[in-house]
Write an enzyme that holds these catalytic residues in place. Sequence first.
Site, mmCIF file in Angstrom:
data_model
loop_
_atom_site.group_PDB
_atom_site.id
_atom_site.type_symbol
_atom_site.label_atom_id
_atom_site.label_comp_id
_atom_site.label_asym_id
_atom_site.label_seq_id
_atom_site.Cartn_x
_atom_site.Cartn_y
_atom_site.Cartn_z
ATOM 1 N N CYS A 15 34.164 -10.659 -8.317
ATOM 2 C CA CYS A 15 33.430 -9.415 -8.049
ATOM 3 C C CYS A 15 34.418 -8.458 -7.411
ATOM 4 C CB CYS A 15 32.252 -9.687 -7.114
ATOM 5 S SG CYS A 15 31.394 -8.188 -6.536
ATOM 6 N N CYS A 63 33.183 -3.407 -12.601
ATOM 7 C CA CYS A 63 32.168 -4.283 -12.025
ATOM 8 C C CYS A 63 32.044 -5.499 -12.927
ATOM 9 C CB CYS A 63 30.834 -3.542 -11.928
ATOM 10 S SG CYS A 63 29.427 -4.579 -11.448
#
Length: 261
Positions: free
Chosen positions: A180, A69
């Site tokens: 992302c 992440c």
Amino acid sequence: MIGVFDSGLGGLSVLAAIARGLPTADLIYFADTAHLPYGDKEDGYIRRRVLRIGGRLVDAGCGVIVVACNTATAAAVAAFREHFPEQVVVGIEPGVKPAAALSRSGRIAVLATESTARSERLADLIRQHAGSVHVHVEACPGWATRVETLQLDDPDFAAEARRHLTPLLDSGVDQIVLGCTHYTFLAPVLQPIIDQRAALVDVADAVARQCVRLAGTDALGGGDLTLLATAHPERLQAALPALGLGWLRHRLRGAARLIVA
């Protein structure tokens, strides 16, 4: 074992790359779905979640832990390494360095969550690796949530994505970094908008190569996959075919499980 965690489904793109590179490794994927998305959370909150879940993966015996992440890496990977100094940890950062090296126009863009977009870690990354390149950081609120809700072919999203991307392309940007891990699953929508005007830069395969290098004997297992989630584990398992990852189901060791963390 190799542990991979994210706030939700985005890190599955990294998990898939690792699974392809390490077919015999035992893998745990931990989704903090009770607390997603991380992208609009404060850094302190994200750090607490990363330390909590990372600790569970350490206790489970993971030799390598991948923070899959960008937001969590930016906010908390340093704290994680300080808290678990003996643990092998792989973070994920937007591919600013390769994008800057590949750019011919001298203009690149990073698509990111709100938290990553404002992070000092991303600013440092740009200073270190893109000093001679103009970098536009584009915050994309709600994009990760679209992946979480599997709204991947919504015509409204295509229109929204075009509003973000067209000004970047018109300004001469020729490399667009997916900042992302969720955004990998939006590439089928983004690519037709970009067409031949720019390239999408995704670092999932690079992270997988780093895991291959670091895993050692942790790559020698039965090739099992365990799915864990802090809420709605059945949705995590059901998302595999919806995201084009149905091939991972043959590695599953039982159904996805709910973990309170």
